[in-house]
Design a protein around this motif. Structure first.
Motif, mmCIF file in Angstrom:
data_model
loop_
_atom_site.group_PDB
_atom_site.id
_atom_site.type_symbol
_atom_site.label_atom_id
_atom_site.label_comp_id
_atom_site.label_asym_id
_atom_site.label_seq_id
_atom_site.Cartn_x
_atom_site.Cartn_y
_atom_site.Cartn_z
ATOM 1 N N PRO A 196 -0.115 4.673 -1.880
ATOM 2 C CA PRO A 196 -0.977 5.410 -2.802
ATOM 3 C C PRO A 196 -0.303 6.540 -3.569
ATOM 4 C CG PRO A 196 -1.564 5.857 -0.501
ATOM 5 C CD PRO A 196 -0.645 4.690 -0.496
ATOM 6 N N SER A 237 -0.036 6.390 -7.712
ATOM 7 C CA SER A 237 -0.689 7.395 -8.556
ATOM 8 C C SER A 237 0.253 8.016 -9.583
ATOM 9 C CB SER A 237 -1.283 8.507 -7.681
ATOM 10 O OG SER A 237 -0.267 9.255 -7.032
ATOM 11 N N SER A 286 -1.746 -0.219 -9.074
ATOM 12 C CA SER A 286 -3.194 -0.042 -9.088
ATOM 13 C C SER A 286 -3.511 1.267 -8.375
ATOM 14 C CB SER A 286 -3.914 -1.206 -8.387
ATOM 15 O OG SER A 286 -5.306 -0.943 -8.316
ATOM 16 N N PRO A 287 -3.576 2.369 -9.115
ATOM 17 C CA PRO A 287 -3.884 3.655 -8.479
ATOM 18 C C PRO A 287 -5.211 3.634 -7.734
ATOM 19 C CG PRO A 287 -3.047 3.989 -10.705
ATOM 20 C CD PRO A 287 -3.283 2.512 -10.555
ATOM 21 N N ALA A 288 -6.188 2.885 -8.251
ATOM 22 C CA ALA A 288 -7.503 2.819 -7.604
ATOM 23 C C ALA A 288 -7.412 2.204 -6.211
ATOM 24 C CB ALA A 288 -8.468 2.009 -8.467
ATOM 25 N N GLU A 289 -6.542 1.205 -6.056
ATOM 26 C CA GLU A 289 -6.376 0.548 -4.759
ATOM 27 C C GLU A 289 -5.213 1.130 -3.961
ATOM 28 O OE1 GLU A 289 -6.060 -3.629 -5.402
ATOM 29 O OE2 GLU A 289 -8.003 -3.786 -6.407
ATOM 30 N N GLY A 290 -4.450 2.015 -4.615
ATOM 31 C CA GLY A 290 -3.328 2.641 -3.926
ATOM 32 C C GLY A 290 -2.158 1.712 -3.693
ATOM 33 N N TYR A 313 0.851 -1.185 0.000
ATOM 34 C CA TYR A 313 0.000 0.000 0.000
ATOM 35 C C TYR A 313 0.890 1.240 0.000
ATOM 36 C CZ TYR A 313 -3.711 3.292 1.139
ATOM 37 O OH TYR A 313 -4.587 4.348 1.112
#
Length: 281
Positions: free
Chosen positions: A24, A28, A55-59, A22
């Motif tokens: 983010p 991004s 995965s920017p959506a999941e950070g 994790y």
């Protein structure tokens, strides 16, 4: 506060693992070709690892590592929920990706994971991606399923012939180059493999990019360990790369420099294994 591991996947038992972390801010901004620097405890060394996916959506970002030295052996003891002290990035210049037609992405060993992010980037801009991956045997192949999701074809070579063509990735690549109009070849993996790919594509006059992430240490251009001769000039892989024109890289010099600290690295790794009751790879 550290960077939490949200997923761990053992790709090759006791040898290669994948971590989803994790992070983010990094997720991004990360682009194909970028890498991160990890430090797992306050007095630990810094190690560069190429971002295999994001995965920017999941950070989250995904990294893949080979357990080959003290720090990666220590990292292998981490589990889901544990936190890595420092993850710095994205670093390095991103891959130059533009729509051009047919691109062949060649990967070997853990370099396949780094190649995955680059190949995915080419597919996303509309290029026809052919992925060529190799290993000693089928049980050592990485990311075949992941690459098949966006590659036009995934071509495999194994030393023992247990999957795909028996032999080297260069043999598979040459067979393909003979009958297709390839606009670019990208190669990521062991330096001898990248050198062989470079020599082959030069014969066919195909522009070729290689990633020299294996020579990096601190990742910010301060230590000078990543010096490499490209086109007769000294370049720093971590800040001016890690990707360069393969046909301009002095691979012989690069391989000599990669072996500079093999003895010291082995001593450190052996000491860690003995102190923690770990079996040596």
């Amino acid at each position: 506060m550290g960077f939490k591991i949200v997923k761990k996947r053992e790709l090759i038992p006791n040898r290669v693992s994948e971590l989803t972390i994790y992070a983010p801010d990094i997720a991004s901004k990360a682009r194909p070709g970028n890498f991160v620097i990890l430090r797992i405890f306050p007095k630990g060394e810094r190690i560069p690892l190429t971002i295999a996916d994001k995965s920017p959506a999941e950070g989250t970002i995904t990294i893949v590592y080979l357990v080959v030295g003290k720090t990666t052996a220590h990292l292998e003891t981490f589990q889901v929920g544990d936190e890595i002290l420092d993850v710095c990035g994205p670093l390095g210049k991103p891959t130059k990706i533009e729509k051009k037609g047919e691109v062949v992405c060649v990967g070997g060993g853990t370099g396949i994971a780094a190649m995955h992010h680059i190949a995915k980037g080419h597919a996303q801009v509309g290029n026809k991606v052919i992925s060529v991956i190799g290993a000693r045997s089928k049980d050592l192949l990485l990311f075949e399923e992941e690459l098949s999701k966006f590659s036009h074809k995934v071509l495999v070579a194994t030393d023992d012939g247990s999957k795909g063509k028996k032999g080297l990735v260069t043999q598979v690549l040459e067979d393909y180059l003979k009958s297709h109009e390839v606009k670019e070849v990208v190669a990521v993996g062991p330096v001898p493999m990248m050198k062989a790919v470079s020599e082959l594509t030069k014969k066919y006059s195909v522009p070729t990019t290689v990633s020299l992430n294996s020579i990096m240490v601190d990742g910010i251009g301060m230590c000078g360990a990543c010096r490499v001769s490209v086109g007769g000039k000294i370049r720093f892989a971590c800040v001016e790369g890690p990707e360069f024109d393969a046909h301009e890289v002095d691979f012989d010099e690069l391989m000599l420099r990669l072996r500079s600290y093999v003895k010291q690295e082995q001593i450190s790794y052996n000491h860690f294994c003995e102190c923690h009751g770990k079996e040596k790879n």
